[in-house]
Scaffold this motif. Sequence first.
Motif, short mmCIF file in Angstrom:
data_model
loop_
_atom_site.label_atom_id
_atom_site.label_comp_id
_atom_site.label_asym_id
_atom_site.label_seq_id
_atom_site.Cartn_x
_atom_site.Cartn_y
_atom_site.Cartn_z
N TYR A 1 60.83 83.01 39.20
CA TYR A 1 59.82 81.97 39.09
C TYR A 1 59.07 81.82 40.41
CZ TYR A 1 62.18 80.92 34.76
OH TYR A 1 62.73 81.02 33.52
N ILE B 1 84.01 59.03 37.59
CA ILE B 1 84.50 59.53 38.88
C ILE B 1 83.34 59.56 39.88
CG2 ILE B 1 85.64 61.43 40.09
CD1 ILE B 1 86.84 62.30 37.41
N LYS C 1 87.26 67.47 46.30
CA LYS C 1 87.09 68.45 45.24
C LYS C 1 88.34 68.53 44.36
CE LYS C 1 86.20 73.33 44.68
NZ LYS C 1 86.32 74.61 45.35
N GLN D 1 69.41 68.72 36.40
CA GLN D 1 70.45 68.74 37.43
C GLN D 1 69.89 68.47 38.83
OE1 GLN D 1 73.50 69.14 36.32
NE2 GLN D 1 74.18 68.64 38.38
N ARG E 1 88.88 65.28 42.41
CA ARG E 1 87.99 65.12 41.27
C ARG E 1 88.58 65.85 40.05
NH1 ARG E 1 82.21 64.63 40.52
NH2 ARG E 1 81.61 65.24 42.60
N LYS E 2 89.09 67.03 40.30
CA LYS E 2 89.66 67.79 39.21
C LYS E 2 90.93 67.13 38.68
CE LYS E 2 91.34 72.32 37.87
NZ LYS E 2 91.54 73.71 38.23
N GLU F 1 66.77 85.32 41.15
CA GLU F 1 67.72 84.86 40.13
C GLU F 1 68.76 83.85 40.62
OE1 GLU F 1 69.09 84.94 36.24
OE2 GLU F 1 67.28 85.80 37.12
N PHE G 1 90.23 63.97 36.78
CA PHE G 1 89.67 64.31 35.47
C PHE G 1 90.76 64.79 34.52
CE2 PHE G 1 87.56 67.61 32.76
CZ PHE G 1 86.80 66.75 32.00
N MET G 2 91.64 65.67 35.02
CA MET G 2 92.71 66.18 34.17
C MET G 2 93.70 65.08 33.82
SD MET G 2 91.64 69.18 33.71
CE MET G 2 92.89 70.12 32.85
N GLY H 1 92.84 62.26 32.96
CA GLY H 1 92.26 61.47 31.89
C GLY H 1 91.02 60.66 32.23
N ALA H 2 90.66 60.58 33.52
CA ALA H 2 89.45 59.82 33.88
C ALA H 2 88.23 60.55 33.33
CB ALA H 2 89.35 59.69 35.40
N ALA H 3 87.28 59.80 32.80
CA ALA H 3 86.06 60.41 32.29
C ALA H 3 85.20 60.88 33.46
CB ALA H 3 85.27 59.40 31.46
N MET H 4 84.51 62.01 33.27
CA MET H 4 83.68 62.56 34.36
C MET H 4 82.71 61.51 34.90
SD MET H 4 83.23 65.31 36.11
CE MET H 4 83.93 66.66 35.19
N GLN H 5 82.14 60.72 34.01
CA GLN H 5 81.14 59.75 34.47
C GLN H 5 81.77 58.56 35.19
OE1 GLN H 5 79.06 58.08 31.16
NE2 GLN H 5 80.86 57.04 30.37
N HIS I 1 68.04 75.38 40.73
CA HIS I 1 67.82 76.74 40.26
C HIS I 1 66.68 76.66 39.25
CE1 HIS I 1 71.29 78.75 42.12
NE2 HIS I 1 71.87 77.57 42.01
#
Lengths: 321, 122
Positions: free
Chosen positions: A2, A312, A296, A54, A299-300, A15, A303-304, A306-310, A75
């Motif tokens: 682009y 965190i 980092k 994003q 966060r993972k 790319e 999330f695992m 049980g916390a919802a991504m939104q 990107h």
Amino acid sequence: MYEINYSGRAVACTENETVLECLLRNGIEHPHSCRNGSCQTCMVQAVAGSVPQQASAPLKPSLREQGYFLPCICHPQDNLDIRPVAIMERLQVAVTGIKSLGRNLVQVKLQRPEGFAYRPGQFINLFRDDNISRCYSLASHPHHEDELVLHVRRLPHGRVSGWIHDELSQGDKIEVSGPLGDSFYVVDDQQQPLMLIGTGTGLAPLYGIIRDALHHGHTGPIHLYHGARDAADLYLGEELQRLQAEYGHFHYVPCVSGQASGDRYAAGRALDVALQRHPQLKGWRVFLCGNPEMVKLARKRAFMAGAAMQDIYADAFTVSA
Amino acid sequence: MSQSLFEKIGGTAAVDAAVDVFYRKVLSDERISDFFDAVDMERQAAKQKAFLTMALGGPNNYSGADMRRGHAHLVARGLNDAHFDAVMENLAATLQELNVPAELIAEAAAICESTRNDVLGR
């Protein structure tokens, strides 16, 4: 492939590169700093072309609507006409106090500029001179402190932190810009349990966020795990214990991952201790701040667990000398 | 006029409900978690959402060429049919967990299946 048109100069974005990488590769000296979408130093405005969602996600809705986005996390999926934004206004402020909070750690108080509104947990850019700036989180709460309060750890060869520790003194005038960042307390579900995990000076924004939640009458349990390798690098213990005594639903757990004597501290990394005691985080709101690797991983794991991504909120302290 | 798969499943709200469940499954599936691990999680979650929207027949603009381009770096790392099957399995398990009827799960699987050759760069 682009085409990016930057104030009349056209360059081709390959790319796998971001718009920022493309500009820099082509010798366009566009201001930037963190390269990960945190500091907003590189923000630009799209005048034509559609911006991937994003690339503007970290920005305030009011900025998104005007076509602002972050080229360091963009990107492109369309040809873009962009232009640099007038750099965020710099404000001159006076240093109103500097005191030690512990080993290699000072608290800096700055006069709050007229009309400067911020949410506890946000951060500012602090300029040593025209070219060198660093981000520092605000530990203050506008209801409790008139000034802006920062916690500054001296970093090895830190060009700004060393200068703050060695040269800056009360009465000096410096420049700041901001506030920035989207990791702060939002009045939503007042009963939601809150988990806050911080390492080192990652405590600064969390201290603001906790007091903001309490200020807004949050009724759900609030758990703070503050970690350091050595007990000597933990700080604000007395204030946090006082807060715990005052509010039965606030729980403060200082953690030491290295050698520690006595039972004043939980043994282990703050993240491990927190998740050992609270293995289920479904329905929780989670705030993470400090060392980027910790943030980092946390966060993972949150999330695992049980916390919802939104739910965190993460603020990684990217370190530059 | 008959409802589309996306409408029958519950539209954007259903995707919002599915994305965290699906992403957790993918991250804990040792057959494929390496493909998802190194990247920024929020960005990944956004991609999972885009994927689910497509798989559930929702509005999307993906072309076969996009699928090829988007997965080329993974194919270079060894992405193959077994991994594709694992993702399909996780998708079906997610939808089962959310009580989506079997015939709709089959429809979603068919949409995914139609992208297999592009995703795997064949």
